[in-house]
Design a protein around this motif. Structure first.
Motif, PDB file in Angstrom:
ATOM      1  N   GLN A 178      -8.848   6.931  -7.075  1.00  0.00           N
ATOM      2  CA  GLN A 178      -9.871   7.092  -6.035  1.00  0.00           C
ATOM      3  C   GLN A 178     -10.095   8.564  -5.721  1.00  0.00           C
ATOM      4  O   GLN A 178     -11.235   9.019  -5.598  1.00  0.00           O
ATOM      5  CB  GLN A 178      -9.455   6.366  -4.754  1.00  0.00           C
ATOM      6  CG  GLN A 178      -9.719   4.898  -4.762  1.00  0.00           C
ATOM      7  CD  GLN A 178      -9.365   4.268  -3.425  1.00  0.00           C
ATOM      8  OE1 GLN A 178      -8.600   4.826  -2.638  1.00  0.00           O
ATOM      9  NE2 GLN A 178      -9.924   3.105  -3.170  1.00  0.00           N
ATOM     10  N   ARG A 179      -8.981   9.307  -5.574  1.00  0.00           N
ATOM     11  CA  ARG A 179      -9.125  10.735  -5.274  1.00  0.00           C
ATOM     12  C   ARG A 179      -9.810  11.466  -6.415  1.00  0.00           C
ATOM     13  O   ARG A 179     -10.631  12.357  -6.183  1.00  0.00           O
ATOM     14  CB  ARG A 179      -7.759  11.353  -4.991  1.00  0.00           C
ATOM     15  CG  ARG A 179      -7.256  11.064  -3.590  1.00  0.00           C
ATOM     16  CD  ARG A 179      -6.056  11.887  -3.247  1.00  0.00           C
ATOM     17  NE  ARG A 179      -4.906  11.334  -3.944  1.00  0.00           N
ATOM     18  CZ  ARG A 179      -3.867  12.029  -4.362  1.00  0.00           C
ATOM     19  NH1 ARG A 179      -3.814  13.314  -4.171  1.00  0.00           N
ATOM     20  NH2 ARG A 179      -2.861  11.444  -4.987  1.00  0.00           N
TER      21      ARG A 179
ATOM     22  N   THR B  61       1.263   5.749  -0.428  1.00  0.00           N
ATOM     23  CA  THR B  61       0.711   7.092  -0.554  1.00  0.00           C
ATOM     24  C   THR B  61       1.872   8.046  -0.728  1.00  0.00           C
ATOM     25  O   THR B  61       3.016   7.715  -0.419  1.00  0.00           O
ATOM     26  CB  THR B  61      -0.152   7.466   0.661  1.00  0.00           C
ATOM     27  OG1 THR B  61      -0.825   8.697   0.373  1.00  0.00           O
ATOM     28  CG2 THR B  61       0.679   7.631   1.916  1.00  0.00           C
TER      29      THR B  61
ATOM     30  N   ARG C  23      -3.603   7.155   5.887  1.00  0.00           N
ATOM     31  CA  ARG C  23      -3.935   7.406   4.491  1.00  0.00           C
ATOM     32  C   ARG C  23      -3.445   6.259   3.610  1.00  0.00           C
ATOM     33  O   ARG C  23      -4.143   5.827   2.693  1.00  0.00           O
ATOM     34  CB  ARG C  23      -3.300   8.720   4.044  1.00  0.00           C
ATOM     35  CG  ARG C  23      -4.045   9.394   2.927  1.00  0.00           C
ATOM     36  CD  ARG C  23      -3.592  10.795   2.730  1.00  0.00           C
ATOM     37  NE  ARG C  23      -2.372  10.791   1.936  1.00  0.00           N
ATOM     38  CZ  ARG C  23      -1.582  11.835   1.786  1.00  0.00           C
ATOM     39  NH1 ARG C  23      -1.854  12.949   2.398  1.00  0.00           N
ATOM     40  NH2 ARG C  23      -0.511  11.749   1.048  1.00  0.00           N
ATOM     41  N   ALA C  24      -2.256   5.747   3.916  1.00  0.00           N
ATOM     42  CA  ALA C  24      -1.721   4.625   3.144  1.00  0.00           C
ATOM     43  C   ALA C  24      -2.533   3.360   3.399  1.00  0.00           C
ATOM     44  O   ALA C  24      -2.803   2.590   2.472  1.00  0.00           O
ATOM     45  CB  ALA C  24      -0.255   4.389   3.496  1.00  0.00           C
TER      46      ALA C  24
ATOM     47  N   ASN D  30      -5.708   3.044   1.344  1.00  0.00           N
ATOM     48  CA  ASN D  30      -5.566   2.790  -0.087  1.00  0.00           C
ATOM     49  C   ASN D  30      -5.628   1.296  -0.373  1.00  0.00           C
ATOM     50  O   ASN D  30      -5.320   0.479   0.482  1.00  0.00           O
ATOM     51  CB  ASN D  30      -4.241   3.357  -0.596  1.00  0.00           C
ATOM     52  CG  ASN D  30      -4.235   4.860  -0.555  1.00  0.00           C
ATOM     53  OD1 ASN D  30      -5.288   5.481  -0.648  1.00  0.00           O
ATOM     54  ND2 ASN D  30      -3.082   5.453  -0.408  1.00  0.00           N
TER      55      ASN D  30
ATOM     56  N   ALA E  87       0.011   1.124  -6.613  1.00  0.00           N
ATOM     57  CA  ALA E  87      -0.785   1.569  -5.462  1.00  0.00           C
ATOM     58  C   ALA E  87      -1.031   3.073  -5.526  1.00  0.00           C
ATOM     59  O   ALA E  87      -2.135   3.537  -5.237  1.00  0.00           O
ATOM     60  CB  ALA E  87      -0.072   1.200  -4.165  1.00  0.00           C
ATOM     61  N   LEU E  88      -0.015   3.841  -5.918  1.00  0.00           N
ATOM     62  CA  LEU E  88      -0.195   5.286  -6.052  1.00  0.00           C
ATOM     63  C   LEU E  88      -1.179   5.613  -7.164  1.00  0.00           C
ATOM     64  O   LEU E  88      -1.989   6.532  -7.042  1.00  0.00           O
ATOM     65  CB  LEU E  88       1.145   5.961  -6.330  1.00  0.00           C
ATOM     66  CG  LEU E  88       2.106   6.022  -5.158  1.00  0.00           C
ATOM     67  CD1 LEU E  88       3.436   6.590  -5.609  1.00  0.00           C
ATOM     68  CD2 LEU E  88       1.528   6.842  -4.027  1.00  0.00           C
TER      69      LEU E  88
ATOM     70  N   GLU F 250      -4.606   5.031  -5.818  1.00  0.00           N
ATOM     71  CA  GLU F 250      -4.977   6.107  -4.894  1.00  0.00           C
ATOM     72  C   GLU F 250      -5.389   7.347  -5.674  1.00  0.00           C
ATOM     73  O   GLU F 250      -6.387   8.000  -5.344  1.00  0.00           O
ATOM     74  CB  GLU F 250      -3.801   6.438  -3.976  1.00  0.00           C
ATOM     75  CG  GLU F 250      -4.083   7.607  -3.055  1.00  0.00           C
ATOM     76  CD  GLU F 250      -2.839   8.155  -2.387  1.00  0.00           C
ATOM     77  OE1 GLU F 250      -3.011   8.937  -1.447  1.00  0.00           O
ATOM     78  OE2 GLU F 250      -1.724   7.834  -2.812  1.00  0.00           O
TER      79      GLU F 250
ATOM     80  N   ARG G  59       0.884  -1.166   0.000  1.00  0.00           N
ATOM     81  CA  ARG G  59       0.000   0.000   0.000  1.00  0.00           C
ATOM     82  C   ARG G  59       0.920   1.213   0.000  1.00  0.00           C
ATOM     83  O   ARG G  59       1.950   1.203   0.665  1.00  0.00           O
ATOM     84  CB  ARG G  59      -0.878   0.023   1.240  1.00  0.00           C
ATOM     85  CG  ARG G  59      -1.810  -1.149   1.352  1.00  0.00           C
ATOM     86  CD  ARG G  59      -2.501  -1.130   2.701  1.00  0.00           C
ATOM     87  NE  ARG G  59      -3.245  -2.343   2.936  1.00  0.00           N
ATOM     88  CZ  ARG G  59      -4.503  -2.547   2.575  1.00  0.00           C
ATOM     89  NH1 ARG G  59      -5.157  -1.595   1.970  1.00  0.00           N
ATOM     90  NH2 ARG G  59      -5.092  -3.680   2.823  1.00  0.00           N
TER      91      ARG G  59
END
Length: 145
Positions: free
Chosen positions: A110-111, A31, A58-59, A62, A103-104, A107, A29
């Motif tokens: 999603q954002r 961030t 936050r991580a 995700n 993973a980034l 994320e 995971r």
């Protein structure tokens, strides 16, 4: 079950960026946090004391990306040295692993989707507010005041 947490700070033009990776049970995971100017060791330490927990949360929020596990392949010793040197150069340059990049990316998606939904909701609220103002104005004009 072992968990490893790494914070990699690298220059991602034009800003310095920190990438926090949490690796556990074959999954990663990640961030990122944008620092702006290059942080010193003391500034990083203070940042982690103040915001480390929020960054970890936050991580953890995700999605996890599976890490490819490779079976050891016997290489020529000279080839093994070249591969090790290439990997060391990659780490020295601050490049992220492919799993953390994935993973980034997740994320970011999603954002983006949550920001788009929030923007759409705000636009609808604004349109409803303008419509209500126009209706009230029309009623006032009709009354003759």
């Amino acid at each position: 079950m072992t968990t490893s947490v790494t914070l990699t700070v690298c220059f991602d033009a034009p800003f310095w960026v920190g990438v926090l990776e949490i690796a556990e049970a074959g999954e990663v995971r990640a961030t990122r946090h944008v620092f702006g100017s290059e942080p010193t060791d003391a500034e990083l330490y203070q940042f982690l004391l103040r915001h480390g927990t929020a960054l970890l949360e936050r991580a953890q929020a995700n999605p996890a990306v599976p890490v490819e596990t490779r079976h050891p392949v016997r290489h020529n010793p000279k080839r093994a040295v070249r591969l090790a040197a290439r990997e060391a150069a990659r780490v020295a340059q601050g490049r992220r692993s492919t799993a953390s990049q994935e993973a980034l990316r997740l994320e970011l998606e999603q954002r983006k989707s949550s920001a788009a939904a929030e923007s759409k909701r705000r636009k609808q609220d604004e349109a409803e507010r303008k419509y209500a103002l126009a209706q009230a104005k029309r009623k006032r004009r009709k009354r003759g005041h």
